[in-house]
Write a protein that holds these residues in place. Structure first.
Motif, short mmCIF file in Angstrom:
data_model
loop_
_atom_site.label_atom_id
_atom_site.label_comp_id
_atom_site.label_asym_id
_atom_site.label_seq_id
_atom_site.Cartn_x
_atom_site.Cartn_y
_atom_site.Cartn_z
N TRP A 200 1.19 -1.23 -0.11
CA TRP A 200 0.26 0.15 0.27
C TRP A 200 0.67 1.56 -0.05
O TRP A 200 0.84 1.82 -0.84
N LEU A 201 1.78 1.12 1.15
CA LEU A 201 3.09 2.36 0.52
C LEU A 201 3.40 2.14 0.16
O LEU A 201 3.50 3.98 -1.27
N ALA A 207 0.83 10.29 -2.44
CA ALA A 207 -0.08 11.26 -1.94
C ALA A 207 0.27 11.26 0.27
O ALA A 207 -0.01 12.66 0.18
N LEU A 208 0.81 10.17 0.27
CA LEU A 208 1.45 10.78 1.72
C LEU A 208 1.88 12.33 2.00
O LEU A 208 2.00 12.86 2.16
N ARG A 209 3.08 12.34 0.28
CA ARG A 209 4.30 13.18 0.73
C ARG A 209 3.83 14.72 -0.05
O ARG A 209 3.94 15.60 0.56
N GLY A 210 2.21 14.32 -0.97
CA GLY A 210 1.72 15.63 -0.86
C GLY A 210 0.43 15.30 0.34
O GLY A 210 -0.27 16.89 0.49
N THR A 214 -6.96 11.30 3.69
CA THR A 214 -7.21 9.68 3.69
C THR A 214 -6.09 9.03 3.84
O THR A 214 -6.09 8.09 4.77
N ALA A 215 -5.31 9.72 3.18
CA ALA A 215 -4.12 8.15 2.79
C ALA A 215 -2.89 8.35 4.56
O ALA A 215 -2.31 7.76 4.98
N ILE A 220 -0.97 6.70 9.12
CA ILE A 220 -0.82 6.31 10.96
C ILE A 220 -1.33 5.70 11.74
O ILE A 220 -0.74 5.34 12.76
N LEU A 221 -3.33 5.57 11.30
CA LEU A 221 -3.76 4.20 12.07
C LEU A 221 -3.01 3.51 11.85
O LEU A 221 -3.19 1.91 13.14
#
Length: 369
Positions: A200-201, A207-210, A214-215, A220-221
Motif C-alpha cells: 500500500w505504501l 499521496a502521503l508526501r502531498g 485520507t492517506a 498513521i492508524l
C-alpha cells in the motif's frame, strides 16, 4: 476521529485518538487530565502554532494551565532541558496530581515523558505529537528519555501516557524534510511486520508526501496499530519489541557521529535500514531484488540510503557497541528475513560486520524535493 487502544499487562490501557481538528476539541483530551494542574511542554517552533489553542481549550474548562517552552532540535534532547521542566513544575508548586502535556515532536515527547516519570516519582502525562515521526512512533509505547554525548537515548524510563492525541492537521505546518523523516518510521512497519501495508505504501507515497488526509490517516492508524500490538506483547523491550528498531543501530551511530540534529532521526534510520537490508542479503536472507525494493521505497519517501561521507568503519563499530540492544554476546542487529518479517541477529560476527561497513557506499546527505 478514530481510536485505537494500547493494551498493556495488568489490565492497563490507553487510547490513541487520530483525526482532524482534535486540538480544537478540548473535550477530547481534557478527560484524561488528573486534578486541576496542567503543565504544557513545547518548543519554540510549535508554541507559536498551537500553544495558545490548547491552553485556551483547557482554561475554558477550568484547569490551571502553565507552560514551558524549550529550544527546538535533537541537539537539545538533554538532561539539562528536562531540568527546566522540573524547575517549572516546582516553581508553581505542582503536586502529584499535575498532568504534563507533551505538545510537539519526538524530542519534546521523549523529554516530557521522562520528566513525568521522575517528577515526584511519577505523574500523569498526555502525548500530543505534532510531527509524523512522533505520531507513528515515539508517542506510542512509553519509551522516554534523553541523549548523551556518548549514545542516543541511553538515559530514560518506560512511562506510559494516559492518552495520545494525534491531530493530522498539524502536519500541514511540517517541513517536507521532517515529513520524510517520519515516513522512515512508517515504511519500517511494512518492512518488519506487514508486507500488505508495504504494498500500500509503495502505491501511495506520492499521496502521503502531498499530505492527502485520507492517506495520512490510514498510514498513521496502521502504523500505530502495529506498534500497539508489539508493545502489548513486549512493553519493556525484552524480546519482540526490539524489532521496531530496524535500522536504528546503524542509524543512531550516524546521528551521533554527525552531531544530533544535522541528520534527522528518520534520515539516520533510513540509511540504517538500507544498510540492514544489504547486510540481510549478505547473510542470505534477502534477494537483491528485495533489497532494491527497500531502497526504492526509502528514496521515494525522500530519504537517504547511503552512509555519511567521512564516517569511518571504526566510528560505526564503536558507536554501535554502545547501542541499547548490545548484550554480553556482542552487537545485535535487527535484520529482515523477508519483506514483512523482521528478525534479531544475535552475536553478529564483528569481522564480517567491519568488512561490510568498510565496503558500504558513502555520500554526502542529499534530500530529494
Amino acid at each position: 476521529m478514530q481510536t485505537l487502544m494500547v493494551e498493556l499487562p495488568d489490565q492497563r490501557q490507553y487510547p490513541i485518538h487520530v483525526g482532524s481538528g482534535l486540538l480544537d476539541d478540548g473535550d477530547t483530551y481534557a478527560r484524561y487530565i488528573v486534578g486541576k494542574q496542567v503543565m504544557i511542554v513545547t518548543n519554540d517552533v510549535v508554541a507559536p502554532l498551537y500553544l495558545d489553542k490548547v491552553r485556551a481549550q483547557l482554561e475554558a474548562r477550568g484547569f490551571g494551565v502553565h507552560h514551558v517552552i524549550l529550544p527546538d532540535g535533537e541537539q537539545h534532547k538533554t538532561v539539562e532541558m528536562v531540568e527546566r521542566v522540573w524547575r517549572a513544575l516546582l516553581e508553581i508548586n505542582s503536586n502529584r496530581r499535575v498532568t504534563i502535556i507533551a505538545l510537539g515532536g519526538g524530542v519534546i515527547g521523549d523529554m516530557t515523558g521522562f520528566a513525568a516519570a521522575c517528577y515526584q516519582r511519577g505523574v500523569a502525562f498526555i502525548q500530543m505529537p505534532t510531527t509524523l515521526l512522533s505520531q507513528v512512533d515515539s508517542s506510542v509505547g512509553g519509551k522516554t528519555g534523553v541523549n548523551h554525548p556518548l549514545g542516543k537515548n541511553m538515559i530514560g524510563a518506560f512511562w506510559q501516557p494516559r492518552a495520545v492525541i494525534i491531530d493530522i492537521d498539524t502536519l500541514a505546518t511540517l517541513p517536507a524534510r521532517e515529513l520524510s523523516s517520519g515516513l522512515a518510521e512508517v515504511v519500517k512497519y511494512g518492512f518488519i511486520r506487514d508486507s500488505i501495508f508495504l504494498d500500500w505504501l509503495e502505491n501511495h507515497m506520492s499521496a502521503l508526501r502531498g499530505l492527502d488526509p485520507t492517506a495520512l490517516q490510514h498510514a498513521i492508524l496502521t502504523s500505530c496499530a502495529i506498534k500497539a500490538d508489539v508493545v502489548a506483547e513486549d512493553e519493556t523491550e525484552q524480546g519482540v519489541r526490539a524489532l521496531l528498531n530496524l535500522g536504528h543501530t546503524f542509524g543512531h551511530a550516524i546521528e551521533n557521529h554527525q552531531g544530533y540534529g544535522n541528520w534527522l532521526h528518520g534520515e539516520g534510520v533510513a540509511a540504517g535500514t538500507a544498510m540492514a537490508a544489504h547486510f540481510s542479503q549478505e547473510l542470505g536472507y534477502l534477494t537483491a531484488a528485495e533489497v532494491s525494493r527497500v531502497e526504492t521505497a526509502l528514496i521515494s519517501a525522500g530519504l537517504p540510503t547511503h552512509a555519511p561521507q567521512g564516517m569511518s568503519t571504526e566510528s560505526f563499530i564503536s558507536l554501535m557497541r554502545r547501542d541499547k540492544k548490545t548484550l554480553d554476546s556482542g552487537i545485535r542487529l535487527v535484520l529482515l528475513k523477508a519483506l514483512g518479517e523482521g528478525c534479531m541477529e544475535e552475536g553478529v560476527d564483528e569481522a564480517r560486520l567491519r568488512a561490510f561497513i568498510e565496503a558500504y557506499p558513502r555520500d554526502t546527505l542529499t534530500i530529494s524535493a
